[in-house]
Scaffold this active site. Structure first.
Site, PDB file in Angstrom:
ATOM      1  N   GLU A  40      13.243 -13.216 -16.960  1.00  5.24           N
ATOM      2  CA  GLU A  40      14.071 -12.920 -15.784  1.00  5.24           C
ATOM      3  C   GLU A  40      14.808 -14.209 -15.381  1.00  5.24           C
ATOM      4  O   GLU A  40      14.220 -15.293 -15.434  1.00  5.24           O
ATOM      5  CB  GLU A  40      13.115 -12.475 -14.654  1.00  5.24           C
ATOM      6  CG  GLU A  40      13.754 -12.184 -13.324  1.00  5.24           C
ATOM      7  CD  GLU A  40      12.687 -11.809 -12.262  1.00  5.24           C
ATOM      8  OE1 GLU A  40      11.479 -12.027 -12.495  1.00  5.24           O
ATOM      9  OE2 GLU A  40      13.081 -11.288 -11.204  1.00  5.24           O
ATOM     10  N   LYS A 109      17.418  -4.797 -11.260  1.00  2.44           N
ATOM     11  CA  LYS A 109      16.011  -4.709 -10.800  1.00  2.44           C
ATOM     12  C   LYS A 109      15.901  -3.798  -9.580  1.00  2.44           C
ATOM     13  O   LYS A 109      16.530  -4.048  -8.542  1.00  2.44           O
ATOM     14  CB  LYS A 109      15.503  -6.112 -10.490  1.00  2.44           C
ATOM     15  CG  LYS A 109      14.021  -6.198 -10.152  1.00  2.44           C
ATOM     16  CD  LYS A 109      13.613  -7.669  -9.991  1.00  2.44           C
ATOM     17  CE  LYS A 109      12.117  -7.834  -9.800  1.00  2.44           C
ATOM     18  NZ  LYS A 109      11.724  -9.264  -9.699  1.00  2.44           N
ATOM     19  N   CYS A 142      10.245  -7.734 -14.249  1.00  2.00           N
ATOM     20  CA  CYS A 142       9.078  -8.305 -13.565  1.00  2.00           C
ATOM     21  C   CYS A 142       8.362  -7.323 -12.652  1.00  2.00           C
ATOM     22  O   CYS A 142       7.715  -6.403 -13.121  1.00  2.00           O
ATOM     23  CB  CYS A 142       9.492  -9.575 -12.821  1.00  2.00           C
ATOM     24  SG  CYS A 142       8.080 -10.680 -12.534  1.00  2.00           S
TER      25      CYS A 142
HETATM   26  C1  ACM Z   1       8.810 -11.164  -9.749  1.00  2.00           C
HETATM   27  O1  ACM Z   1       9.164  -9.989  -9.645  1.00  2.00           O
HETATM   28  N1  ACM Z   1       9.618 -12.079 -10.230  1.00  2.00           N
HETATM   29  C2  ACM Z   1       7.459 -11.575  -9.352  1.00  2.00           C
END
Ligand code: ACM
Length: 262
Positions: A40, A109, A142
């Protein structure tokens, strides 16, 4: 068909975009693969202290990072998934899928973690799945892992592999992804970063432990907690199509949607 999947575990330096890209490419040069998964926000770093920083480091999906990785993919004939700050109508924490031919797709995301909520707009593209010559690949980023709906959405759309760029700071995800793989009978490739970002009011240490997990929950490769490294496995993604558990149980068809309150 066997394909080689790589998780690329780097140690980005905040704001040093060109250097971070080069460090990732140097690592990728050491191991040939059909698909490389990077962390990420691998090009910018993670620990923003104000929204203007995220905006200053944001790029359109076809920006400098894309162009550099696309050139590399042309030379090496491969696919690459990587996380970046996307400048579009809003600022998103996104991941992109590129190959030699160009930009194949973007995922934004959906579940933002902690102070990401101050800097990014929540993703609005759902969980797309891309039908590549190597297999069907979807992305999540993530913290999406903690919502089983993310991986389930991808599995229901036919994904065989979840490419999972990450910047993990809590210890739960690497073991948690074993369950995500098993409960969806899907391959997962979590590419995390290492190192620390001590900026602003919060110090962050990233846990590494990048891994590739098979549909039976077997950890095919797991990297260390503190070093930049690359992990590769050769797999047949069609194993993820076998959703029959036994003669009575089909993983996805056995869902009792009439009994759930979602
Ligand atoms: C995250 O979502 N970078 C912990």
């Amino acid at each position: 068909m066997m394909v080689r999947i790589a998780v690329v575990q780097t140690n980005p330096i905040f704001g040093e975009v060109k250097k971070n890209i080069q460090n990732a490419l140097d690592l990728m040069e050491t191991a040939k693969a059909d698909l490389y998964v990077l962390p990420e926000l691998f090009n910018t770093g993670y620990n923003f202290v104000e929204q203007s920083e995220a905006k200053a480091l944001a790029e359109p999906a076809d920006g400098l990072t894309f162009k550099t990785l696309n050139e590399w993919a042309k030379k090496h004939v491969c696919h690459i998934v990587y996380g970046f700050v996307e400048h579009a109508d809003y600022i998103y924490n996104s991941s992109a899928l590129v190959d030699h031919s160009g930009l194949i797709g973007v995922y934004r995301k959906v579940h933002l973690f902690y102070s990401e909520n101050l800097y990014f707009a929540p993703g609005n593209l759902g969980f797309p799945v891309f039908d590549l010559p190597i297999g069907k690949v979807g992305m999540m980023v993530c913290f999406d892992w903690l919502y089983p709906e993310s991986a389930r959405s991808l599995a229901l759309k036919g994904a065989q592999l979840i490419a999972h760029p990450s910047n993990l700071v809590l210890p739960y995800c690497p073991d948690g992804m074993v369950t995500r793989a098993l409960e969806n009978k899907i391959f997962t490739a979590t590419a995390d970063r290492v190192g620390e970002e001590n900026r602003g009011s919060i110090d962050l240490k990233f846990i590494g432990t990048s891994e590739i997990v098979a549909p039976n929950g077997k950890i095919l490769c797991r990297l260390g907690t503190s070093e930049s490294a690359i992990g590769v496995v050769d797999i047949d993604l069609s194993f993820a199509d076998k959703k029959q558990i036994n003669e009575y149980n089909h993983l996805l068809n056995g869902r009792r949607t009439d009994q759930y309150s979602l």
